[in-house]
Design a protein around this motif. Structure first.
Motif, PDB file in Angstrom:
ATOM      1  N   CYS A  62       0.804  -1.228   0.000  1.00 35.37           N
ATOM      2  CA  CYS A  62       0.000   0.000   0.000  1.00 35.37           C
ATOM      3  C   CYS A  62       0.835   1.275   0.000  1.00 35.37           C
ATOM      4  N   ARG A  70      -6.413   6.699   5.859  1.00 37.89           N
ATOM      5  CA  ARG A  70      -6.765   6.878   4.454  1.00 37.89           C
ATOM      6  C   ARG A  70      -8.238   6.560   4.313  1.00 37.89           C
ATOM      7  N   ILE A  72     -11.408   5.325   1.510  1.00 36.50           N
ATOM      8  CA  ILE A  72     -11.767   4.744   0.215  1.00 36.50           C
ATOM      9  C   ILE A  72     -13.171   5.220  -0.074  1.00 36.50           C
ATOM     10  N   LEU A  80      -4.751   1.932   8.132  1.00 35.38           N
ATOM     11  CA  LEU A  80      -4.593   0.905   7.099  1.00 35.38           C
ATOM     12  C   LEU A  80      -5.083  -0.468   7.554  1.00 35.38           C
ATOM     13  N   LEU A  83      -8.759  -0.781   7.240  1.00 34.88           N
ATOM     14  CA  LEU A  83      -9.182  -0.784   5.835  1.00 34.88           C
ATOM     15  C   LEU A  83      -8.913  -2.143   5.189  1.00 34.88           C
ATOM     16  N   GLU A  94      -7.907  -0.903  -4.202  1.00 39.34           N
ATOM     17  CA  GLU A  94      -7.878   0.555  -4.066  1.00 39.34           C
ATOM     18  C   GLU A  94      -6.780   1.013  -3.111  1.00 39.34           C
ATOM     19  N   LEU A  95      -6.308   0.105  -2.269  1.00 44.09           N
ATOM     20  CA  LEU A  95      -5.258   0.447  -1.317  1.00 44.09           C
ATOM     21  C   LEU A  95      -3.853   0.284  -1.882  1.00 44.09           C
TER      22      LEU A  95
END
Length: 147
Positions: A62, A70, A72, A80, A83, A94-95
């Motif tokens: 990532c 972060r 999304i 992280l 997520l 997407e990461l």
């Protein structure tokens, strides 16, 4: 572009010729690298290192620290590690670090993602050995090299 590993902050002094493989201690260390199973039980074993290594694998994939936040889509930002758990089945791509997103082979990503996620399993027996991790990372590299 040089990877450095440091700051795991969890060290245990062991005894030579120790007959027991379980060590009881007080949980310490950076919370995002600390295995939740260990945090609750206080029992050290090799699966704890596997968990921490899985966190590092996701940091590499990532391009961000596990504690960095972060978002999304329209979701509010989160660290992280949260997520990863939330978007594992759908949206984890997407990461991926935007610097490598367009260059990564889908098979390589899926292989890497699969082994990294197994490292983070809440089921200790479901976590891979370091030999299995190495094998899967080499497989991911082969997919990427043939891309």
């Amino acid at each position: 572009m040089k990877a450095l590993l440091c700051g795991f902050d969890l060290s245990v002094l062991g005894f030579r010729n120790q007959t027991h493989t379980t060590v009881y201690t007080v949980p310490v260390g950076t919370k995002f690298y600390l295995d939740p199973v260990y945090f609750e039980s206080g029992i050290l074993n090799t699966e704890i290192d596997v968990y921490s290594y899985g966190v590092v694998l996701f940091e590499l994939l990532c391009g961000m620290m596990v504690s960095d936040e972060r978002s999304i889509g329209d979701d509010k930002p989160g660290p992280l590690i949260y997520l990863i758990r939330r978007y594992y089945d759908e949206g984890l791509e997407e990461l991926i670090d935007p610097h490598i997103r367009d260059e990564i082979d889908v098979r390589s990503f899926n292989t890497f993602k699969e082994i990294a996620c197994k490292c983070l399993s809440f089921n200790l027996q479901g976590r891979p050995t370091m030999d299995m991790i190495i094998q899967k990372i080499e497989e991911a590299l082969e997919f990427q090299a043939s891309h």
